[in-house]
Design a protein around this motif. Structure first.
Motif, PDB file in Angstrom:
ATOM      1  N   THR A 184       0.576  -1.270  -0.426  1.00 55.75           N
ATOM      2  CA  THR A 184       0.303  -0.077  -0.161  1.00 55.75           C
ATOM      3  C   THR A 184       1.176   0.996  -0.183  1.00 55.75           C
ATOM      4  OG1 THR A 184      -1.901  -0.783   1.124  1.00 55.75           O
ATOM      5  CG2 THR A 184      -2.060   0.920   1.108  1.00 55.75           C
ATOM      6  N   ILE A 185       1.725   1.400   0.783  1.00 61.08           N
ATOM      7  CA  ILE A 185       2.546   2.581   0.726  1.00 61.08           C
ATOM      8  C   ILE A 185       3.394   2.715  -1.008  1.00 61.08           C
ATOM      9  CG2 ILE A 185       4.313   3.095   2.152  1.00 61.08           C
ATOM     10  CD1 ILE A 185       4.331   1.956   4.255  1.00 61.08           C
ATOM     11  N   ALA A 186       3.988   2.117  -1.332  1.00 63.13           N
ATOM     12  CA  ALA A 186       4.806   1.211  -2.654  1.00 63.13           C
ATOM     13  C   ALA A 186       3.594   2.153  -3.440  1.00 63.13           C
ATOM     14  CB  ALA A 186       4.392  -0.061  -2.849  1.00 63.13           C
ATOM     15  N   ASP A 187       2.251   1.941  -3.132  1.00 63.16           N
ATOM     16  CA  ASP A 187       1.593   2.685  -4.550  1.00 63.16           C
ATOM     17  C   ASP A 187       1.162   3.892  -3.782  1.00 63.16           C
ATOM     18  OD1 ASP A 187       1.486  -0.486  -5.685  1.00 63.16           O
ATOM     19  OD2 ASP A 187      -0.618  -0.738  -4.585  1.00 63.16           O
ATOM     20  N   ARG A 188       1.032   4.595  -3.022  1.00 59.18           N
ATOM     21  CA  ARG A 188       0.551   5.407  -3.127  1.00 59.18           C
ATOM     22  C   ARG A 188       1.538   6.731  -2.525  1.00 59.18           C
ATOM     23  NH1 ARG A 188      -2.541   4.628   2.747  1.00 59.18           N
ATOM     24  NH2 ARG A 188      -0.054   5.066   4.386  1.00 59.18           N
ATOM     25  N   GLY A 189       2.313   6.337  -2.464  1.00 54.79           N
ATOM     26  CA  GLY A 189       3.972   7.089  -2.129  1.00 54.79           C
ATOM     27  C   GLY A 189       4.122   7.181  -0.712  1.00 54.79           C
ATOM     28  N   TYR A 190       3.285   7.562  -0.053  1.00 50.79           N
ATOM     29  CA  TYR A 190       3.602   7.201   1.733  1.00 50.79           C
ATOM     30  C   TYR A 190       3.349   6.228   2.422  1.00 50.79           C
ATOM     31  CZ  TYR A 190      -1.279   8.863   1.980  1.00 50.79           C
ATOM     32  OH  TYR A 190      -2.510   8.802   2.112  1.00 50.79           O
ATOM     33  N   GLY A 191       3.838   6.419   3.901  1.00 49.24           N
ATOM     34  CA  GLY A 191       3.910   5.640   4.484  1.00 49.24           C
ATOM     35  C   GLY A 191       3.087   5.818   6.321  1.00 49.24           C
ATOM     36  N   ILE A 192       2.649   5.722   6.875  1.00 47.80           N
ATOM     37  CA  ILE A 192       1.438   5.574   8.232  1.00 47.80           C
ATOM     38  C   ILE A 192       2.329   5.040   9.480  1.00 47.80           C
ATOM     39  CG2 ILE A 192      -0.256   6.461   9.369  1.00 47.80           C
ATOM     40  CD1 ILE A 192      -1.987   7.219   6.469  1.00 47.80           C
ATOM     41  N   ASP A 193       2.577   5.769  10.609  1.00 44.43           N
ATOM     42  CA  ASP A 193       2.496   5.282  11.788  1.00 44.43           C
ATOM     43  C   ASP A 193       1.256   5.826  12.378  1.00 44.43           C
ATOM     44  OD1 ASP A 193       3.128   4.431  14.625  1.00 44.43           O
ATOM     45  OD2 ASP A 193       4.746   6.077  14.462  1.00 44.43           O
ATOM     46  N   ASP A 194       0.436   4.933  12.931  1.00 44.57           N
ATOM     47  CA  ASP A 194      -0.496   5.132  13.608  1.00 44.57           C
ATOM     48  C   ASP A 194      -1.076   4.620  14.622  1.00 44.57           C
ATOM     49  OD1 ASP A 194      -3.061   6.247  13.747  1.00 44.57           O
ATOM     50  OD2 ASP A 194      -4.581   4.820  12.343  1.00 44.57           O
ATOM     51  N   GLU A 195       0.485   5.000  15.493  1.00 43.60           N
ATOM     52  CA  GLU A 195      -0.120   4.920  17.415  1.00 43.60           C
ATOM     53  C   GLU A 195       0.668   3.917  17.149  1.00 43.60           C
ATOM     54  OE1 GLU A 195      -2.732   6.276  19.894  1.00 43.60           O
ATOM     55  OE2 GLU A 195      -3.731   6.758  18.389  1.00 43.60           O
ATOM     56  N   GLU A 196       1.862   3.533  16.571  1.00 48.76           N
ATOM     57  CA  GLU A 196       2.539   1.625  16.147  1.00 48.76           C
ATOM     58  C   GLU A 196       4.042   1.799  17.302  1.00 48.76           C
ATOM     59  OE1 GLU A 196       2.214   0.793  12.292  1.00 48.76           O
ATOM     60  OE2 GLU A 196       0.658   1.369  11.726  1.00 48.76           O
ATOM     61  N   ASN A 197       4.481   3.191  16.730  1.00 52.77           N
ATOM     62  CA  ASN A 197       5.319   3.042  17.476  1.00 52.77           C
ATOM     63  C   ASN A 197       5.250   3.584  19.297  1.00 52.77           C
ATOM     64  OD1 ASN A 197       8.643   2.156  17.207  1.00 52.77           O
ATOM     65  ND2 ASN A 197       8.826   4.539  17.248  1.00 52.77           N
ATOM     66  N   ILE A 198       4.690   4.865  18.748  1.00 56.39           N
ATOM     67  CA  ILE A 198       3.850   5.425  20.374  1.00 56.39           C
ATOM     68  C   ILE A 198       3.073   5.967  20.253  1.00 56.39           C
ATOM     69  CG2 ILE A 198       4.931   7.672  21.386  1.00 56.39           C
ATOM     70  CD1 ILE A 198       7.885   8.051  20.159  1.00 56.39           C
ATOM     71  N   GLU A 199       2.174   5.561  21.222  1.00 57.40           N
ATOM     72  CA  GLU A 199       1.001   5.985  21.472  1.00 57.40           C
ATOM     73  C   GLU A 199       0.179   7.163  21.896  1.00 57.40           C
ATOM     74  OE1 GLU A 199      -2.545   3.780  22.244  1.00 57.40           O
ATOM     75  OE2 GLU A 199      -0.731   2.728  22.918  1.00 57.40           O
ATOM     76  N   GLY A 200      -0.207   7.247  21.086  1.00 53.42           N
ATOM     77  CA  GLY A 200      -1.073   8.790  20.626  1.00 53.42           C
ATOM     78  C   GLY A 200      -0.131   9.773  19.849  1.00 53.42           C
ATOM     79  N   LEU A 201       1.029   8.863  19.384  1.00 49.13           N
ATOM     80  CA  LEU A 201       1.965   9.806  18.266  1.00 49.13           C
ATOM     81  C   LEU A 201       1.520   9.222  16.495  1.00 49.13           C
ATOM     82  CD1 LEU A 201       4.192  12.243  18.413  1.00 49.13           C
ATOM     83  CD2 LEU A 201       4.992  10.123  17.967  1.00 49.13           C
ATOM     84  N   ARG A 202       0.919   9.915  16.172  1.00 49.51           N
ATOM     85  CA  ARG A 202       0.637   9.956  14.252  1.00 49.51           C
ATOM     86  C   ARG A 202       1.433  10.080  13.975  1.00 49.51           C
ATOM     87  NH1 ARG A 202      -5.451  10.342  12.191  1.00 49.51           N
ATOM     88  NH2 ARG A 202      -5.154   7.906  11.416  1.00 49.51           N
ATOM     89  N   CYS A 203       2.195   8.955  12.639  1.00 46.43           N
ATOM     90  CA  CYS A 203       3.249   9.863  11.518  1.00 46.43           C
ATOM     91  C   CYS A 203       2.806   9.599  10.499  1.00 46.43           C
ATOM     92  CB  CYS A 203       4.558   9.516  12.241  1.00 46.43           C
ATOM     93  SG  CYS A 203       6.373   9.864  11.019  1.00 46.43           S
TER      94      CYS A 203
END
Length: 254
Positions: A184-203
């Motif tokens: 999905t990241i390769a297709d749309r051109g960007y990746g998301i961290d949806d509170e996956e590394n730090i609770e409460g933080l999106r990236c």
């Protein structure tokens, strides 16, 4: 993370680097505290510290040892090996000012993402990340975005071997789900961290490419309360991809 290299290892070198890493983390520290922390005798640690002092790597103070300013020269030299660092720093700084959030640039080393550059906007939340520190590939937007743009053979080797540690309850730990996410990241051109590394933080992160080679990725991070889905996929996606494109163009015509 795996290490496929083979051959003889030097125990003394490992101890010396453990001492350096501890001083980096703790600051000025005495022989006894270092020995207790690393699990070695005081005489062993003292010998290593004296050797490091002879080589101007550490400095003896009244209350212990600290790293010497030699590391400033080393750090600058390593940074300057990244040929487009000035362009990266400029875009990271500008993007932080535009978004008001935390902006970082990372590269892959040792199957982890390492922070090369960081800037904070006026509303940025502070995290424990520092220049030179490493984070997992699988739970960070930077790491996933870089990995998604690696050649297929290398990407699959990494996906098949890295530890998909559960950093938060949102971390993707299933390998098949992780592979689908990279597609999905390769297709749309960007990746998301949806509170996956730090609770409460999106990236959100976009790759910086040189042809088919991924040089790294640039990201914007902020609290989930402020980073809505609309802002994430519209405004921030556009801004982070634009910044990545500027770095790519400046790198190409350098």
């Amino acid at each position: 993370m795996t290490n496929e290299s083979t051959g003889r290892r030097i125990r003394g070198v490992r101890i010396a680097f453990s001492v350096v890493e501890l001083l980096q983390r703790e600051g000025t520290t005495g022989v006894t505290a270092i020995a207790e922390d690393l699990g070695h005798s005081k005489s062993t640690i003292h010998s290593h510290l004296q050797t490091l002092e002879d080589e101007r790597i550490v400095v003896a103070e009244d209350d212990g040892y600290r790293l010497s300013l030699t590391f400033l020269a080393i750090a600058r030299n390593v940074r300057d090996q990244i040929g487009n660092y000035d362009d990266i720093e400029s875009e990271v700084t500008d993007l932080a000012a535009e978004t008001g959030e935390l902006v970082q640039f990372g590269i892959e080393e040792y199957e982890q993402v390492t922070y090369l550059c960081k800037a904070s906007g006026e509303k940025a939340v502070e995290t424990a990340s520092r220049i030179g520190t490493r984070q997992p590939l699988h739970s960070t937007a930077l790491g996933k975005t870089i990995l998604a743009h690696r050649p297929e053979e290398r990407r699959e080797r990494i996906v098949g071997t890295i530890d998909l540690e559960e950093r938060t309850e949102h971390t993707i730990t299933d390998r098949d789900d992780f592979r689908e996410g990279l597609e999905t990241i390769a297709d749309r051109g960007y990746g998301i961290d949806d509170e996956e590394n730090i609770e409460g933080l999106r990236c959100i992160a976009a790759p910086v490419l040189n042809g088919s080679t991924v040089l790294g990725a640039i990201s914007v991070s902020g609290p989930a309360s402020r980073i809505s889905d609309e802002r994430l996929h519209d405004d921030l996606a556009e801004r982070v991809q634009r910044a990545a494109n500027v770095i790519e163009l400046n790198t190409k015509f350098r």
